[in-house]
Design an enzyme around this catalytic site. Sequence first.
Site, PDB file in Angstrom:
ATOM      1  N   LYS A  43     -79.003  21.717 -30.918  1.00 30.23           N
ATOM      2  CA  LYS A  43     -79.504  23.265 -30.543  1.00 30.23           C
ATOM      3  C   LYS A  43     -79.668  23.370 -29.099  1.00 30.23           C
ATOM      4  CE  LYS A  43     -79.640  23.332 -34.964  1.00 30.23           C
ATOM      5  NZ  LYS A  43     -78.396  23.728 -35.701  1.00 30.23           N
ATOM      6  N   ASP A  44     -79.746  24.580 -28.841  1.00 28.03           N
ATOM      7  CA  ASP A  44     -79.759  24.917 -27.454  1.00 28.03           C
ATOM      8  C   ASP A  44     -81.294  24.511 -26.695  1.00 28.03           C
ATOM      9  OD1 ASP A  44     -78.934  26.569 -25.109  1.00 28.03           O
ATOM     10  OD2 ASP A  44     -79.710  28.346 -25.857  1.00 28.03           O
TER      11      ASP A  44
END
Length: 682
Positions: A298-299
């Site tokens: 994920k970011d």
Amino acid sequence: MTMKQDGDAASVPACFISNHEGFLGNIKKFIRDFVVTEIDADGRQVTTGAATHAPRSTDKSGGRRDRNRQGSEEGDFAADCRFDLTVSSPDGLDLSMVLGQGVSEQLEQFVVSLRDEAEEGEESGRKELSLGSFTDKYQRANVHRAVRHRFPFLMTVTIQPEIRVREDPDYRELSQLVTEEEAEDFFRFMDAKVQDSSYTFHPDDNKEHRTAVHHFLNRRFGKLVETKSFNQQERTAISVRLRERGRPKKRSAEERREEDVYTAFTLCKENLETLEAISYMAATLGVLPSDFTYAGIKDKRALTYQSMVVKKVSPQRLMEKRGELEKRGMRLSHIRPAAEPLKLGRLRGNHFDLVVRDLKSHGGGEVHSGAETRRRLAGLVEEALQNVQVRGFVNYYGPQRFGTGQSVRSDLVGLALLKEDMVNAVRLFFSPEDGDDPPSQAKRHFLQTDNAKESLALMPASKARERLMLRALNRYGTGPEGCAKAWLSLPHGMRVFYPHAYCSRVWNEAVAHRLATLGHQVRTGDLVWTQQEAEQTDDCEAARIHVVTQAEERRGAYALAQVLLPMPGNTVRYPENAMGAWYRERLATDGLDNCRFRVGGLKLNLPGCYRPLLANLCNLSYRLQTCEEGAGGNGGGNSKGHFKATTGDAERHESLTLTLNFDLDSSCYATICLREIMKCDL
């Protein structure tokens, strides 16, 4: 984030599928303006476990378009389907995190002294180094596995609570028969204890030499392995396989129970990379990063929720460490026993809750009353969302794929690796930012002095990749061979990220060229998913790629949403129209006209894959509302197209805020979806 004009924006071509006007605004003004929630393979959001509509869009012909299951989301360096990927390995653990900086450096020097003695033909005898005392059994297990994986030619011995290390005599004997690299890989294979796995030595046409290797392996490891010679591409090689239930080391019943324990949990992290969070958790729990498995990465600059499974850690022990991990920006919930690890790509997609602040029109020069401005912006927003909901968006890889720093270009590093220019790849990897932060200082020092040891001392402990590279460069030197060893010090998933970044940039340029030259219609020679194949299989490997014929173009047999473009690789088929020639010319421009998309020295293989030209968002809801400038409210709600205006006169510093909620398939980027909606680079 506002509109950009730097290299980040340049990595995504300015080509759109819709022609609405769009608008300007700020995203990620606050971390909680960008919330990413993983949707698991059963279609449930991992935060609540509640079922959600699966983010599967259907094109006009009925073909499913969730074809990139093997990737993940914002900031993802896991590849799309058909890429050869592994999860992070024990190499991802910096030994200084386990042993401390001083002892770690002593161990490096001990290894160098053993190497020097071996080169001079001296016997190391019983030369030992103490790594210190470790009262916690989890710590001891972590030290044993981390040291043996990093230096497979060493033996670790516990004289409780002290751990000592010395050279493994079996390793020295084997390294006289095969290369040091093969000997190290063989001992890693033995230490991994993976049932039904095998290891193959390099082909060897000397029968007497093969016999000597067989005899050594059977004498030293005969109870654990079986060996055989077999033909490999008209040459003969030795294959070693673990015997059924064979174990390189006898384990106690307690150790076996611990090895078989899996614990699942939901990780909520804020302003942390997934691999950085794993490093913190591994050090806290006394396990290796490779003991954690996940579906996607994920970011960093976001609030994210994702599923994870950790091996060798009980639910009770994980709960005991929750408070300590929370101080690092990680919250663990839904802790429960699990039967097996997670597989990379085992997710349906991601749900996004986004806030776009300070909305403005692209013109910016008009002078309107507050009410008129709000009405105009509301019209722009509604038009943009309706267009993208109906037509989808160009399925570009987002700028995160290429490195979002001012100087680091991951695709250029990947190009250097594909050309096997290891030295240039290392120097590009250490490109500093323009600022004077500690990582940039360390990188700048390395480029200016070529002194890996001094640069390692300057590099912050949180920069695991950079520290692993510098340690290897200090050990092996900064020449071509040393730089190759430095790349090998990174886990496979990290190494392969850079060539994937290059291929992703080529794909982005290909789709822009395809739309600009061949338009928005399906053309003869295009590659497509067929409706029957899309419904029958979720396996990219099994799907037969169809080439559009002239007759099919004339009758409009396929929609643009079914068109695929290949990621460069050694097994893909290229379009049989002008795009095929474009790919060949594009790769030749970068000196890759004869590239096999394999880098044997780094154990990298890029078969390539097919990526849909368009992507769709699902389950869209939005809210447009006014707020005072500087207010921190996120808005929210699930009202379809809800516009909330303040009563009375507009306040002087009022601004418009858009809250968006939607689902995307895995490997699709929310920033790219927003880019199509807003018609600006983010």
